[in-house]
Design a protein around this motif. Structure first.
Motif, PDB file in Angstrom:
ATOM      1  N   THR A 183       0.844  -1.188   0.000  1.00 61.79           N
ATOM      2  CA  THR A 183       0.000   0.000   0.000  1.00 61.79           C
ATOM      3  C   THR A 183       0.886   1.246   0.000  1.00 61.79           C
ATOM      4  O   THR A 183       0.551   2.262  -0.609  1.00 61.79           O
ATOM      5  CB  THR A 183      -0.927  -0.017   1.240  1.00 61.79           C
ATOM      6  OG1 THR A 183      -1.536  -1.299   1.324  1.00 61.79           O
ATOM      7  CG2 THR A 183      -2.024   1.020   1.111  1.00 61.79           C
ATOM      8  N   PHE A 184       2.004   1.170   0.700  1.00 64.55           N
ATOM      9  CA  PHE A 184       2.946   2.296   0.797  1.00 64.55           C
ATOM     10  C   PHE A 184       2.219   3.599   1.146  1.00 64.55           C
ATOM     11  O   PHE A 184       2.311   4.592   0.434  1.00 64.55           O
ATOM     12  CB  PHE A 184       3.766   2.435  -0.496  1.00 64.55           C
ATOM     13  CG  PHE A 184       4.615   1.227  -0.777  1.00 64.55           C
ATOM     14  CD1 PHE A 184       5.522   0.761   0.167  1.00 64.55           C
ATOM     15  CD2 PHE A 184       4.509   0.534  -1.971  1.00 64.55           C
ATOM     16  CE1 PHE A 184       6.302  -0.374  -0.072  1.00 64.55           C
ATOM     17  CE2 PHE A 184       5.284  -0.600  -2.221  1.00 64.55           C
ATOM     18  CZ  PHE A 184       6.177  -1.053  -1.272  1.00 64.55           C
ATOM     19  N   GLY A 193       6.990  -8.868   3.611  1.00 65.45           N
ATOM     20  CA  GLY A 193       7.281  -8.999   5.029  1.00 65.45           C
ATOM     21  C   GLY A 193       6.633 -10.265   5.578  1.00 65.45           C
ATOM     22  O   GLY A 193       5.722 -10.826   4.958  1.00 65.45           O
ATOM     23  N   ASP A 204       4.548 -10.805   7.963  1.00 64.61           N
ATOM     24  CA  ASP A 204       3.091 -10.763   8.199  1.00 64.61           C
ATOM     25  C   ASP A 204       2.313 -11.071   6.928  1.00 64.61           C
ATOM     26  O   ASP A 204       1.328 -11.814   6.946  1.00 64.61           O
ATOM     27  CB  ASP A 204       2.670  -9.395   8.763  1.00 64.61           C
ATOM     28  CG  ASP A 204       3.080  -8.245   7.843  1.00 64.61           C
ATOM     29  OD1 ASP A 204       4.240  -8.212   7.414  1.00 64.61           O
ATOM     30  OD2 ASP A 204       2.227  -7.388   7.543  1.00 64.61           O
ATOM     31  N   SER A 205       2.780 -10.529   5.812  1.00 64.77           N
ATOM     32  CA  SER A 205       2.090 -10.774   4.539  1.00 64.77           C
ATOM     33  C   SER A 205       2.205 -12.243   4.141  1.00 64.77           C
ATOM     34  O   SER A 205       1.219 -12.862   3.717  1.00 64.77           O
ATOM     35  CB  SER A 205       2.695  -9.936   3.414  1.00 64.77           C
ATOM     36  OG  SER A 205       2.639  -8.582   3.721  1.00 64.77           O
ATOM     37  N   ARG A 209       9.860  -9.409  10.440  1.00 68.09           N
ATOM     38  CA  ARG A 209       9.187  -8.187  10.895  1.00 68.09           C
ATOM     39  C   ARG A 209       8.894  -8.373  12.379  1.00 68.09           C
ATOM     40  O   ARG A 209       8.325  -9.411  12.754  1.00 68.09           O
ATOM     41  CB  ARG A 209       7.885  -7.982  10.110  1.00 68.09           C
ATOM     42  CG  ARG A 209       7.152  -6.725  10.533  1.00 68.09           C
ATOM     43  CD  ARG A 209       5.999  -6.377   9.602  1.00 68.09           C
ATOM     44  NE  ARG A 209       5.498  -5.067   9.972  1.00 68.09           N
ATOM     45  CZ  ARG A 209       4.575  -4.380   9.323  1.00 68.09           C
ATOM     46  NH1 ARG A 209       4.023  -4.889   8.245  1.00 68.09           N
ATOM     47  NH2 ARG A 209       4.184  -3.192   9.733  1.00 68.09           N
ATOM     48  N   GLU A 230      12.938  -3.695  12.099  1.00 72.96           N
ATOM     49  CA  GLU A 230      12.396  -2.337  12.084  1.00 72.96           C
ATOM     50  C   GLU A 230      10.948  -2.393  12.567  1.00 72.96           C
ATOM     51  O   GLU A 230      10.060  -2.805  11.833  1.00 72.96           O
ATOM     52  CB  GLU A 230      12.450  -1.761  10.661  1.00 72.96           C
ATOM     53  CG  GLU A 230      13.840  -1.568  10.119  1.00 72.96           C
ATOM     54  CD  GLU A 230      14.552  -0.347  10.713  1.00 72.96           C
ATOM     55  OE1 GLU A 230      13.868   0.533  11.263  1.00 72.96           O
ATOM     56  OE2 GLU A 230      15.779  -0.302  10.610  1.00 72.96           O
ATOM     57  N   ILE A 290       8.250  -0.746  12.706  1.00 72.13           N
ATOM     58  CA  ILE A 290       7.521   0.411  12.175  1.00 72.13           C
ATOM     59  C   ILE A 290       6.264  -0.079  11.471  1.00 72.13           C
ATOM     60  O   ILE A 290       6.337  -1.026  10.691  1.00 72.13           O
ATOM     61  CB  ILE A 290       8.365   1.178  11.127  1.00 72.13           C
ATOM     62  CG1 ILE A 290       9.734   1.528  11.690  1.00 72.13           C
ATOM     63  CG2 ILE A 290       7.635   2.433  10.668  1.00 72.13           C
ATOM     64  CD1 ILE A 290      10.643   2.208  10.668  1.00 72.13           C
ATOM     65  N   SER A 291       5.164   0.559  11.738  1.00 69.68           N
ATOM     66  CA  SER A 291       3.955   0.228  10.974  1.00 69.68           C
ATOM     67  C   SER A 291       3.368   1.511  10.403  1.00 69.68           C
ATOM     68  O   SER A 291       3.390   2.574  11.046  1.00 69.68           O
ATOM     69  CB  SER A 291       2.954  -0.515  11.856  1.00 69.68           C
ATOM     70  OG  SER A 291       1.891   0.314  12.204  1.00 69.68           O
ATOM     71  N   ALA A 292       2.857   1.405   9.192  1.00 71.72           N
ATOM     72  CA  ALA A 292       2.288   2.577   8.521  1.00 71.72           C
ATOM     73  C   ALA A 292       1.089   3.108   9.304  1.00 71.72           C
ATOM     74  O   ALA A 292       0.829   4.312   9.313  1.00 71.72           O
ATOM     75  CB  ALA A 292       1.896   2.207   7.090  1.00 71.72           C
ATOM     76  N   THR A 293       0.384   2.216   9.968  1.00 72.48           N
ATOM     77  CA  THR A 293      -0.804   2.634  10.724  1.00 72.48           C
ATOM     78  C   THR A 293      -0.400   3.583  11.863  1.00 72.48           C
ATOM     79  O   THR A 293      -0.993   4.650  12.039  1.00 72.48           O
ATOM     80  CB  THR A 293      -1.520   1.386  11.296  1.00 72.48           C
ATOM     81  OG1 THR A 293      -1.699   0.457  10.222  1.00 72.48           O
ATOM     82  CG2 THR A 293      -2.865   1.731  11.886  1.00 72.48           C
TER      83      THR A 293
HETATM   84  P1  ATP Z   1       0.626  -1.483   8.240  1.00 78.09           P
HETATM   85  O1  ATP Z   1       1.845  -1.332   9.077  1.00 78.09           O
HETATM   86  O2  ATP Z   1      -0.362  -0.362   8.426  1.00 78.09           O
HETATM   87  O3  ATP Z   1       0.031  -2.852   8.273  1.00 78.09           O
HETATM   88  P2  ATP Z   1       2.306  -1.985   6.072  1.00 78.09           P
HETATM   89  O4  ATP Z   1       3.451  -1.023   6.056  1.00 78.09           O
HETATM   90  O5  ATP Z   1       2.478  -3.356   6.595  1.00 78.09           O
HETATM   91  O6  ATP Z   1       1.097  -1.272   6.763  1.00 78.09           O
HETATM   92  P3  ATP Z   1       2.305  -2.205   3.180  1.00 78.09           P
HETATM   93  O7  ATP Z   1       2.722  -0.830   2.782  1.00 78.09           O
HETATM   94  O8  ATP Z   1       1.274  -2.824   2.330  1.00 78.09           O
HETATM   95  O9  ATP Z   1       1.673  -2.158   4.619  1.00 78.09           O
HETATM   96  O10 ATP Z   1       3.577  -3.123   3.295  1.00 78.09           O
HETATM   97  C1  ATP Z   1       4.246  -3.562   2.115  1.00 78.09           C
HETATM   98  C2  ATP Z   1       5.121  -4.745   2.455  1.00 78.09           C
HETATM   99  O11 ATP Z   1       6.132  -4.362   3.378  1.00 78.09           O
HETATM  100  C3  ATP Z   1       4.366  -5.910   3.109  1.00 78.09           C
HETATM  101  O12 ATP Z   1       4.848  -7.109   2.523  1.00 78.09           O
HETATM  102  C4  ATP Z   1       4.749  -5.817   4.581  1.00 78.09           C
HETATM  103  O13 ATP Z   1       4.780  -7.085   5.176  1.00 78.09           O
HETATM  104  C5  ATP Z   1       6.159  -5.240   4.489  1.00 78.09           C
HETATM  105  N1  ATP Z   1       6.491  -4.437   5.678  1.00 78.09           N
HETATM  106  C6  ATP Z   1       5.913  -3.287   6.075  1.00 78.09           C
HETATM  107  N2  ATP Z   1       6.477  -2.808   7.188  1.00 78.09           N
HETATM  108  C7  ATP Z   1       7.453  -3.685   7.529  1.00 78.09           C
HETATM  109  C8  ATP Z   1       8.410  -3.749   8.606  1.00 78.09           C
HETATM  110  N3  ATP Z   1       8.435  -2.824   9.558  1.00 78.09           N
HETATM  111  N4  ATP Z   1       9.283  -4.793   8.618  1.00 78.09           N
HETATM  112  C9  ATP Z   1       9.231  -5.750   7.643  1.00 78.09           C
HETATM  113  N5  ATP Z   1       8.357  -5.744   6.612  1.00 78.09           N
HETATM  114  C10 ATP Z   1       7.480  -4.732   6.546  1.00 78.09           C
END
Ligand code: ATP
Length: 201
Positions: free
Chosen positions: A9-10, A107, A109-110, A134, A165, A167-170
């Motif tokens: 989503t970035f 990542g 989680d995905s 992650r 790292e 960090i979460s976009a949320t």
């Molecule tokens: P949110 O944190 O809100 O769930 P997100 O940053 O995970 O958002 P995306 O922008 O869709 O959402 O992430 C793109 C990819 O980057 C995904 O595969 C996600 O797993 C990975 N990713 C995001 N943040 C991290 C992190 N801090 N460490 C490792 N992988 C990450």
């Protein structure tokens, strides 16, 4: 060439994204990491991110961090409004780059959610997968058991540990909304763009 698709989503791209893209490029000798903002993420239909064009511009700013990074609009909005499926994106990349080795970077989680993606078995055929650690998501062989990978599929998956790292976009969006420029979490050019256009306020 060795090319990785890095879809997401970035909203916005942050240092966690940069960290896994750099670690993957170093570990797997990638020539290019293609940052592909997804217009409509099938598994996140309930949330409304910033417009695709804005996220594309943010991804462009993020890609200034490393010469191996490049933005693609391959996951632009579909005229019929349907979601963007990675299986279609990888199929298109395989058509565009028939002589190259394709990877899909995600990542932990995905990846642990892979069985909810469209055509997971086909996805593992279309590219080798790089799965980055992650914080908060365990990434050992045992943790992959629910994915029911065959031997051949497991061989297509490379686990990339060592990226820590948290960090979460949320969380980032909430802080930006409160007026914090988040200089510690955003790549410099992304922070500049975010401030200049008063995004997430
Ligand atoms: P949110 O944190 O809100 O769930 P997100 O940053 O995970 O958002 P995306 O922008 O869709 O959402 O992430 C793109 C990819 O980057 C995904 O595969 C996600 O797993 C990975 N990713 C995001 N943040 C991290 C992190 N801090 N460490 C490792 N992988 C990450």
């Amino acid at each position: 060439m060795r090319i990785a698709l890095f879809g997401g989503t970035f909203d916005p791209p942050h240092r966690g994204h940069i960290a896994i893209a750099k670690a993957a490029a170093d570990a797997f000798a990638l020539d290019r990491v293609l940052f592909a903002p997804t217009a409509l993420q099938p598994l996140k239909l309930e949330t409304a991110p910033l417009p695709f064009a804005t996220r594309l511009a943010l991804a462009e700013a993020a890609c200034e961090e490393d010469p191996r990074f490049e933005v693609t609009d391959i996951d632009a909005p579909h005229p019929d409004g349907l979601p963007n499926y990675t299986v279609d994106t990888l199929t298109e990349l395989a058509r565009l780059y028939p002589a190259d080795t394709l990877f899909n970077l995600v990542g932990a989680d995905s990846f642990l959610n892979l069985r909810n993606w469209r055509e997971p078995d086909r996805l593992l055929e279309l590219a080798e997968w790089i799965v980055a650690s992650r914080p908060g998501y365990a990434l050992n062989d045992g943790d992959l058991a629910p994915l029911r990978l065959s031997k051949w599929q497991r061989d297509q998956v490379h686990l990339l540990g060592g990226v820590e790292e948290d960090i979460s976009a949320t969380v980032l969006r909430a802080r930006l909304h409160q007026g914090d420029p988040c200089l510690d979490l955003l790549p410099e050019k992304v922070a500049e763009y975010t401030q200049r256009h008063s995004l997430y306020r």
